[in-house]
Design a protein around this motif. Structure first.
Motif, PDB file in Angstrom:
ATOM      1  N   TRP B  18       0.849  -1.187   0.000  1.00  0.00           N
ATOM      2  CA  TRP B  18       0.000   0.000   0.000  1.00  0.00           C
ATOM      3  C   TRP B  18       0.884   1.235   0.000  1.00  0.00           C
ATOM      4  N   GLY B 303       4.825  12.584 -14.152  1.00  0.00           N
ATOM      5  CA  GLY B 303       4.788  14.037 -14.089  1.00  0.00           C
ATOM      6  C   GLY B 303       4.919  14.601 -12.695  1.00  0.00           C
ATOM      7  N   VAL B 304       4.747  13.760 -11.668  1.00  0.00           N
ATOM      8  CA  VAL B 304       4.906  14.238 -10.293  1.00  0.00           C
ATOM      9  C   VAL B 304       6.384  14.121  -9.917  1.00  0.00           C
ATOM     10  N   GLN B 305       7.011  15.256  -9.619  1.00  0.00           N
ATOM     11  CA  GLN B 305       8.428  15.250  -9.258  1.00  0.00           C
ATOM     12  C   GLN B 305       8.565  14.855  -7.794  1.00  0.00           C
ATOM     13  N   ILE B 306       9.323  13.802  -7.541  1.00  0.00           N
ATOM     14  CA  ILE B 306       9.630  13.406  -6.168  1.00  0.00           C
ATOM     15  C   ILE B 306      11.064  13.823  -5.878  1.00  0.00           C
ATOM     16  N   ALA B 307      11.304  14.414  -4.705  1.00  0.00           N
ATOM     17  CA  ALA B 307      12.655  14.792  -4.297  1.00  0.00           C
ATOM     18  C   ALA B 307      12.872  14.325  -2.868  1.00  0.00           C
ATOM     19  N   VAL B 316       9.566   6.127  -0.906  1.00  0.00           N
ATOM     20  CA  VAL B 316       8.573   7.192  -1.053  1.00  0.00           C
ATOM     21  C   VAL B 316       7.609   6.728  -2.135  1.00  0.00           C
ATOM     22  N   GLN B 318       3.971   7.597  -4.025  1.00  0.00           N
ATOM     23  CA  GLN B 318       2.933   8.611  -4.247  1.00  0.00           C
ATOM     24  C   GLN B 318       1.890   8.067  -5.209  1.00  0.00           C
ATOM     25  N   ASP B 320      -2.511   9.066  -6.467  1.00  0.00           N
ATOM     26  CA  ASP B 320      -3.350  10.272  -6.532  1.00  0.00           C
ATOM     27  C   ASP B 320      -3.991  10.619  -5.202  1.00  0.00           C
ATOM     28  N   ASP B 321      -4.117   9.647  -4.293  1.00  0.00           N
ATOM     29  CA  ASP B 321      -4.818   9.926  -3.043  1.00  0.00           C
ATOM     30  C   ASP B 321      -4.009   9.635  -1.781  1.00  0.00           C
ATOM     31  N   ALA B 322      -2.733   9.245  -1.923  1.00  0.00           N
ATOM     32  CA  ALA B 322      -1.949   8.926  -0.738  1.00  0.00           C
ATOM     33  C   ALA B 322      -0.455   9.066  -1.019  1.00  0.00           C
ATOM     34  N   VAL B 323       0.281   9.352   0.064  1.00  0.00           N
ATOM     35  CA  VAL B 323       1.746   9.372   0.020  1.00  0.00           C
ATOM     36  C   VAL B 323       2.233   8.572   1.223  1.00  0.00           C
ATOM     37  N   LEU B 324       3.101   7.587   0.964  1.00  0.00           N
ATOM     38  CA  LEU B 324       3.700   6.809   2.048  1.00  0.00           C
ATOM     39  C   LEU B 324       5.207   7.023   2.020  1.00  0.00           C
ATOM     40  N   VAL B 325       5.767   7.288   3.201  1.00  0.00           N
ATOM     41  CA  VAL B 325       7.216   7.434   3.330  1.00  0.00           C
ATOM     42  C   VAL B 325       7.663   6.506   4.452  1.00  0.00           C
TER      43      VAL B 325
END
Lengths: 350, 350
Positions: B18, B303-307, B316, B318, B320-325
């Motif tokens: 997930w 298209g989503v830049q992750i840094a 990391v 990502q 559309d509805d969640a971000v897990l780190v």
């Protein structure tokens, strides 16, 4: 009593808060505290007990005119600089325009993107600064340090001024110190943080500038002389690019302090320049964040669930087009990320 | 030569992946390698050198029927279980249906969501397993361990079988060991990972099950007897809920091994169950990721830049509805995040 005018220079990209802050959406336009008021709106709110709305002057770039006007519907004095030339030309132009209408007016400049949670104590400090400025001083409001910060410049305070509750002469301005030096400053009790707040009679400010940067003062007064006439735009566009790019600290505050003409009002109200994610952290996270054996600060769009597992002292920042994850102890390095975006063909994210 | 049928049980939410995997979008439907083929599509591709398309049987839940049919347009045998009852009923039902048409058929079951980068060596191992199965054995394909993993069960191999290149008798199955035990297994050279691959004659599999779980075998054969008739759905819905929920390992493999009827083909092809983000990490990150003094794995939308700044060995993720780190060393704990979503009123993210 002199009339008081507030000058709010609204500039600076705030690249250390990327991806929240962008060129087109600088820090002062953001509601970082989730209060419903952006930083420039809160700055506006703080000015109203001190200056009537028609005496508040915002100086910014044309790119932000629309957003500023939308956020500050009562603002009437929006001055657009043709290009950024640091704080002295921005503040000086507003002061020169005010000076022409009322040379005895006292002006005070305050950044658009700082956080001051106690507006009443802020207003008290400004009122004392205005009273000191009426005696001919250039006055700064310095923040009593709460820790040996290496992120701010310091002001060394000298003898107390007679007839004022807390104002003191300024001995000197010092740049951001190393940590050992900062500890010494804190222990001495004679040093305050330079929060970039300057209060002076408009004529005193411009006359001081005329002694140390005569061309700059003359240029600003020439542009101000055209203010309100059909020649203004031509004069602005002709003269502005010739003006020295310089901060008000170097152009006026330091040399005036050396002459003995600077005063400082030490203030104990809470203050933060919200310069990086470490300084945002105490403001808290977005509602939809889940920490499991983890802590730090997380900011995301409404409805986007952020979850952090097994990481301490981190920042997680989500926008519609970018996600940044960092060790909060390295918050000052976010500008390194921003610097790499053009090379990745992601100028759209600046 | 017997006819070979492949059975692909496609179940399991993959909650440790997930927010990539969801109830409605389980791991087998994902293209985790970015090859353009999802895990179940790659599983399908691996079967085609071994079984004709009409001899490939996918067993899954009704919720995934549409997605599976869309991803596998050549699939004709899609068997929908009314509810998940672990691997034995799922595999056993397909085997019982195959048995009725061809009792001598050899069946092999292979998970829909494992990664096997070398399909040729995989096919060679399956062919040897089929040949061993034709002798009446229940055969498993075990993976030669490359490290002392504590994430997998192990199979203890015994004496080599005569007439086969690499097949050996199975002494016993052992559960996931602690690290010291795993080191001993690795050093001995006699232990392989249990990858859940089982090959046997359909009749041998069902007859073995009938000895250890007679009700379960009878129930499966009763449902299979109705297959193709108008009574099938009623029989399935009546009998399925009465079946014991049990894994094929416990229902057949372990007791048959105890009788001396299990064989293992040790295989050296690369294999991974992609069970958590640590196992995804070697597959690499999305294209739009910037690491500054940081490493790990990052997956995001196009298209989503992750840094990532100043963090080592992190994931990391990502959507559309969640971000897990997360700290990759704690990858197994992602299910704790998922377990908390209902309490946050975010069942929509499951």
């Amino acid at each position: 009593m002199s009339t008081f005018h507030a000058i709010i220079p609204a500039g600076g990209a705030g690249t250390r808060l990327w991806p929240l802050s962008r060129k087109a959406r600088p820090k002062f336009l953001l509601d970082l505290e989730g209060t419903g008021r952006t930083l420039i709106q809160q700055t506006w709110d703080r000015m109203l007990p001190l200056a009537s709305p028609e005496h508040v002057h915002v100086v910014s770039g044309a790119a932000h005119a629309g957003a500023i006007a939308a956020q500050l519907p009562e603002l009437v004095n929006l001055l657009l600089e043709p290009s950024p030339r640091d704080s002295m030309p921005a503040i000086g132009l507003a002061a020169a325009i005010i000076e022409r209408a009322d040379p005895d007016a006292v002006v005070g400049s305050f950044a658009a993107d700082h956080r001051i949670p106690d507006p009443d104590r802020f207003a008290d400090a400004v009122r004392e600064a205005i009273a000191v400025a009426e005696q001919g001083y250039v006055v700064t409001i310095g923040i009593e340090p709460t820790e040996p910060s290496t992120a701010f410049g310091y002001i060394a305070a000298g003898e107390p001024l007679e007839d004022f509750a807390s104002a003191r002469a300024v001995r000197t301005f010092v740049e951001k110190p190393d940590e050992e030096t900062a500890r010494g400053y804190l222990a001495s009790g004679d040093f305050v943080w330079n929060a970039g707040m300057f209060v002076a009679r408009a004529s005193v400010l411009l006359d001081s500038l005329a002694r140390f940067q005569p061309d700059l003062a003359a240029g600003l007064r020439a542009i101000a002389a055209a203010w309100g006439s059909p020649a203004f735009v031509a004069e602005l566009e002709r003269t502005w690019p010739t003006l020295t790019t310089i901060a008000i600290d170097h152009a006026v505050a330091e040399p005036v302090a050396a002459e003995g003409g600077m005063a400082v009002v030490p203030a104990t109200f809470g203050w933060d320049d919200l310069g990086d994610f470490a300084s945002i952290a105490p403001l808290g996270s977005s509602p939809d964040v889940l920490w499991v054996d983890a802590d730090g600060v997380a900011r995301g769009q409404d409805g986007v669930q952020i979850a952090v597992l097994g990481l301490r002292n981190v920042a997680v920042v989500q926008t519609d087009d970018a996600v940044l994850v960092l060790d909060l102890a390295q918050s000052q390095r976010v500008k390194e990320i921003v610097a790499q975006l053009p090379g990745l063909d992601r100028d759209d994210l600046l």
